[in-house]
Design a protein around this motif. Structure first.
Motif, PDB file in Angstrom:
ATOM      1  N   ASP A  31     -13.698  -0.438 -43.378  1.00 15.35           N
ATOM      2  CA  ASP A  31     -12.432  -1.088 -43.022  1.00 15.35           C
ATOM      3  C   ASP A  31     -12.080  -0.930 -41.542  1.00 15.35           C
ATOM      4  O   ASP A  31     -11.268  -1.698 -41.014  1.00 15.35           O
ATOM      5  CB  ASP A  31     -11.290  -0.514 -43.871  1.00 15.35           C
ATOM      6  N   ARG A  32     -12.693   0.029 -40.878  1.00 13.96           N
ATOM      7  CA  ARG A  32     -12.403   0.259 -39.466  1.00 13.96           C
ATOM      8  C   ARG A  32     -13.285  -0.566 -38.538  1.00 13.96           C
ATOM      9  O   ARG A  32     -13.206  -0.418 -37.315  1.00 13.96           O
ATOM     10  CB  ARG A  32     -12.579   1.759 -39.147  1.00 13.96           C
ATOM     11  N   THR A  33     -14.125  -1.433 -39.092  1.00 19.26           N
ATOM     12  CA  THR A  33     -15.067  -2.192 -38.250  1.00 19.26           C
ATOM     13  C   THR A  33     -14.519  -3.548 -37.804  1.00 19.26           C
ATOM     14  O   THR A  33     -15.273  -4.375 -37.293  1.00 19.26           O
ATOM     15  CB  THR A  33     -16.410  -2.407 -38.985  1.00 19.26           C
ATOM     16  N   GLY A  34     -13.229  -3.775 -37.979  1.00 26.23           N
ATOM     17  CA  GLY A  34     -12.659  -5.083 -37.637  1.00 26.23           C
ATOM     18  C   GLY A  34     -12.860  -5.480 -36.189  1.00 26.23           C
ATOM     19  O   GLY A  34     -13.083  -6.653 -35.879  1.00 26.23           O
TER      20      GLY A  34
ATOM     21  N   THR B 246     -12.932  12.181 -45.394  1.00 23.04           N
ATOM     22  CA  THR B 246     -11.490  11.940 -45.491  1.00 23.04           C
ATOM     23  C   THR B 246     -10.777  13.020 -46.301  1.00 23.04           C
ATOM     24  O   THR B 246      -9.553  13.116 -46.252  1.00 23.04           O
ATOM     25  CB  THR B 246     -11.193  10.563 -46.126  1.00 23.04           C
TER      26      THR B 246
ATOM     27  N   THR C  92     -20.024   6.762 -35.348  1.00 24.98           N
ATOM     28  CA  THR C  92     -18.834   6.069 -34.853  1.00 24.98           C
ATOM     29  C   THR C  92     -19.036   4.566 -35.019  1.00 24.98           C
ATOM     30  O   THR C  92     -20.172   4.087 -35.126  1.00 24.98           O
ATOM     31  CB  THR C  92     -18.564   6.374 -33.375  1.00 24.98           C
ATOM     32  N   ILE C  93     -17.948   3.826 -35.020  1.00 29.05           N
ATOM     33  CA  ILE C  93     -18.033   2.372 -35.151  1.00 29.05           C
ATOM     34  C   ILE C  93     -18.855   1.789 -34.004  1.00 29.05           C
ATOM     35  O   ILE C  93     -19.703   0.912 -34.199  1.00 29.05           O
ATOM     36  CB  ILE C  93     -16.623   1.750 -35.162  1.00 29.05           C
TER      37      ILE C  93
ATOM     38  N   ALA D  30     -13.346   3.281 -46.294  1.00 26.44           N
ATOM     39  CA  ALA D  30     -12.478   3.518 -45.134  1.00 26.44           C
ATOM     40  C   ALA D  30     -13.230   3.269 -43.836  1.00 26.44           C
ATOM     41  O   ALA D  30     -12.683   2.692 -42.882  1.00 26.44           O
ATOM     42  CB  ALA D  30     -11.934   4.943 -45.173  1.00 26.44           C
ATOM     43  N   PHE D  31     -14.489   3.686 -43.791  1.00 32.35           N
ATOM     44  CA  PHE D  31     -15.306   3.456 -42.593  1.00 32.35           C
ATOM     45  C   PHE D  31     -15.539   1.965 -42.385  1.00 32.35           C
ATOM     46  O   PHE D  31     -15.371   1.445 -41.274  1.00 32.35           O
ATOM     47  CB  PHE D  31     -16.641   4.196 -42.724  1.00 32.35           C
TER      48      PHE D  31
ATOM     49  N   GLN E 216     -14.545   7.112 -48.868  1.00 35.77           N
ATOM     50  CA  GLN E 216     -14.880   7.434 -47.478  1.00 35.77           C
ATOM     51  C   GLN E 216     -15.663   6.298 -46.830  1.00 35.77           C
ATOM     52  O   GLN E 216     -15.452   5.979 -45.653  1.00 35.77           O
ATOM     53  CB  GLN E 216     -15.701   8.735 -47.425  1.00 35.77           C
TER      54      GLN E 216
END
Length: 203
Positions: A96-99, A45, A66-67, A93-94, A90
């Motif tokens: 948090d993107r797994t929703g 980031t 990647t997710i 943030a990663f 970092q």
């Protein structure tokens, strides 16, 4: 009956190279224990200018995770340095993107472990793992500690990283201390024991 090898992703973020060193040894232990292993990096980031000012080590050649790729593996060994006893920004943030995959329950009954690097003995060796467990719990990921099966964890002859929660190293405040041989052995042990646990489930 044909048994397949457990698929394990060693996913790391490394600022000065210490966590990358641990990640390679953990991957080695996992491979020797029979896993199909791939090394990944957490997305960066910071800008190149900021990293240069920090004196960060050059990024390794391992691909960025990647997710979606998380769904392809049976287990994950996450490695990252600590910031105030928890994962660096970092990594947060990663996570948090797994929703999207959380909503599908895509990671339920996967396995995970943690390894880390801190500046000092008391800089988050255990709390970094503990503060990461809520992420695993919300996804239904099964956390696998290493316990004290490795005799190196109770070695009193020198200062070392590592705990029942996972392998770690002490980098010193300026990043000048390198990973020791004992810490490498603990990291390899974590890769081996994690693979044994995941392998039992896969079988």
């Amino acid at each position: 009956m044909v048994h397949r090898a457990p698929k394990i992703a060693v996913i790391y973020y490394s600022t000065y190279g210490h966590v990358h060193t641990l990640a390679k040894e953990i991957a080695k232990g996992a491979k020797e224990a029979g896993a199909e292993v791939k090394l990944f990096q957490i997305p960066e980031t910071f800008t190149d200018d900021i990293l240069k000012k920090m004196g960060a080590a050059p990024r390794a050649n391992d691909p960025v995770i990647t997710i979606e790729e998380l769904q392809e593996y049976d287990g994950y060994l996450f490695g990252f340095p600590t910031r105030y006893g928890r994962a660096v920004a970092q990594v947060s943030a990663f996570f948090d993107r797994t929703g999207g995959i959380w909503a599908k329950g895509a990671l339920i009954r996967k396995f995970a472990g943690v390894f880390t690097s801190t500046a000092s003995q008391h800089g988050g060796q255990e709390t970094t793992a503990l503060t990461t467990i809520p992420f695993f719990a919300h996804h239904g990921i099964i956390y696998v500690p290493i316990g004290y099966a490795s005799p190196d964890l109770t070695n009193m002859d020198e200062i070392i990283g590592g705990s029942a929660y996972g392998a770690s190293t002490l980098a010193k405040g300026d990043g000048s201390r390198q990973v020791s041989e004992l810490e490498l052995r603990i990291a390899k042990h974590q890769g081996e024991t994690f693979t044994q646990v995941v392998g039992q489930y896969v079988r």
